[in-house]
Design an enzyme around this catalytic site. Structure first.
Site, short mmCIF file in Angstrom:
data_model
loop_
_atom_site.label_atom_id
_atom_site.label_comp_id
_atom_site.label_asym_id
_atom_site.label_seq_id
_atom_site.Cartn_x
_atom_site.Cartn_y
_atom_site.Cartn_z
N THR A 46 0.72 -1.26 0.12
CA THR A 46 -0.07 -0.01 -0.13
C THR A 46 0.88 1.21 -0.06
OG1 THR A 46 -0.19 -0.39 2.33
CG2 THR A 46 -2.09 -1.10 0.94
N TYR A 109 -12.70 -0.89 4.29
CA TYR A 109 -13.89 -0.32 3.79
C TYR A 109 -15.31 -1.06 4.27
CZ TYR A 109 -17.64 2.65 2.23
OH TYR A 109 -18.76 3.32 2.16
N TYR A 135 -2.17 -8.92 6.75
CA TYR A 135 -1.48 -7.63 7.01
C TYR A 135 -2.80 -6.84 7.64
CZ TYR A 135 -0.14 -2.76 6.21
OH TYR A 135 -0.01 -1.21 6.34
N ARG A 140 -6.34 1.99 8.84
CA ARG A 140 -6.83 2.10 7.66
C ARG A 140 -7.96 1.26 6.91
NH1 ARG A 140 -2.73 4.74 3.80
NH2 ARG A 140 -1.05 5.55 4.93
N LYS A 164 1.85 -9.08 9.18
CA LYS A 164 2.39 -8.03 9.41
C LYS A 164 1.12 -7.04 10.20
CE LYS A 164 3.34 -3.48 7.12
NZ LYS A 164 3.30 -2.74 5.68
N ILE A 206 8.25 -4.99 8.47
CA ILE A 206 8.02 -4.51 7.30
C ILE A 206 7.87 -2.73 7.58
CG2 ILE A 206 6.57 -4.24 5.19
CD1 ILE A 206 6.18 -7.29 5.87
#
Length: 291
Positions: A46, A109, A135, A140, A164, A206
């Site tokens: 991303t 979302y 992840y 987000r 992650k 990461i």
């Protein structure tokens, strides 16, 4: 999955002043990171602004990174989204032979339940034999992957090998380490708490700041993993102001501003993102001058 231990960096996509791909800068970024000690590269995550890249641009980015790397360090490819069928199709259609693993973000979302998250990654795991790094970035995605959900996925699918973890919650990170199998890797996705996560048993990071300060950040992770806590803490405290600054006005605007100071690329981002403010750029420049 020893290749995923240590410092991975979530590579940006450099653009020129007109917003076009800057493959020369991308090559320079890859060389800069490998020569300064990072352990692996994350391609089209991303942070790469992959949502704004065309399919043709993504292919150019992958080819450029592969050529610049020349097999020196492992590569991880980002393939994720909030349409499960589309993610499955992309996994099945993509040549993954050059990649050590796939990094796949939890659906954003839609705000699925924990069962929805489980079934999404069940479909992802069944779509490929490649190792999968989950992840979790609830800031987000607007939905958190609970430790119990991650543990269930790790137990049920042999190719779900790592997470992650970017919730910014050290307690949740420790629960992940406690509840998952011993060989499952909990990788920090939050630069600021990488050190405590590694000291608690995490596999590494990461990182975003790591691609701008690769020598220092990767050294911090290596020192922590080797038990040299005092030296690792010293580096952590030196880097903390920069970590705060690069996320102050959004990612990757901040890290691109820092990389511009380092002569790697321009600070150009694509809308809806905008470049870092002049004030933030000046403070980042002051940080680098004083470091």
């Amino acid at each position: 999955m020893q290749e995923l231990i240590g410092t991975g960096v979530a590579l940006i996509t450099p653009f020129d002043a007109q917003g076009n791909l800057d493959l020369k800068a991308l090559k320079a970024l890859v060389d800069f990171n490998i020569e300064n000690g990072v352990d692996y590269l994350v391609v089209l995550g991303t942070t790469a602004e992959s949502a704004t890249l065309t399919k043709a641009e993504k292919e150019k980015v992958k080819a450029c990174i592969s050529a610049a790397n020349g097999g020196r360090v492992p590569e991880v490819l980002g393939i994720g989204g909030n349409n499960t069928a589309a993610v499955v199709a992309e996994l099945q259609e993509t040549d993954l032979s050059a990649y050590t693993a796939v990094l796949s973000v939890s659906p954003y979302y839609n705000k699925p339940t924990q069962e929805g998250i489980y079934r999404h990654f069940e479909a992802v795991a069944k779509a490929t034999t490649k190792p999968i790094i989950l992840y979790n970035v609830p800031g987000r995605t607007s939905s958190n992957m609970a430790a119990a959900t991650v543990a269930r996925l790790a137990a049920d699918f042999d190719n779900i090998v790592a997470i992650k973890e970017a919730a910014g919650d050290i307690v949740q990170a420790m629960e992940l380490m406690r509840q998952t199998p011993e060989d499952f890797l909990v990788i920090s996705g939050d630069d600021m708490i990488t050190l405590p996560m590694v000291l608690a048993g995490g596999a590494g990071v990461i990182s975003v700041i790591g691609e701008g300060m690769p020598a220092e950040f990767s050294a911090m992770v290596r020192l922590a993993r080797a038990g040299h806590n005092e030296q690792a803490r010293a580096l952590q405290y030196q880097l903390m102001p920069a970590i705060d600054m690069i996320f102050e006005e959004g990612n990757p605007a901040g890290i691109k501003a820092l990389l511009e100071h380092r002569g790697i690329c321009t600070d150009t981002v694509r809308l809806p993102l905008v470049s870092a403010s002049s004030g933030l750029k000046a403070r980042l420049g002051d940080f680098l001058s004083d470091f």
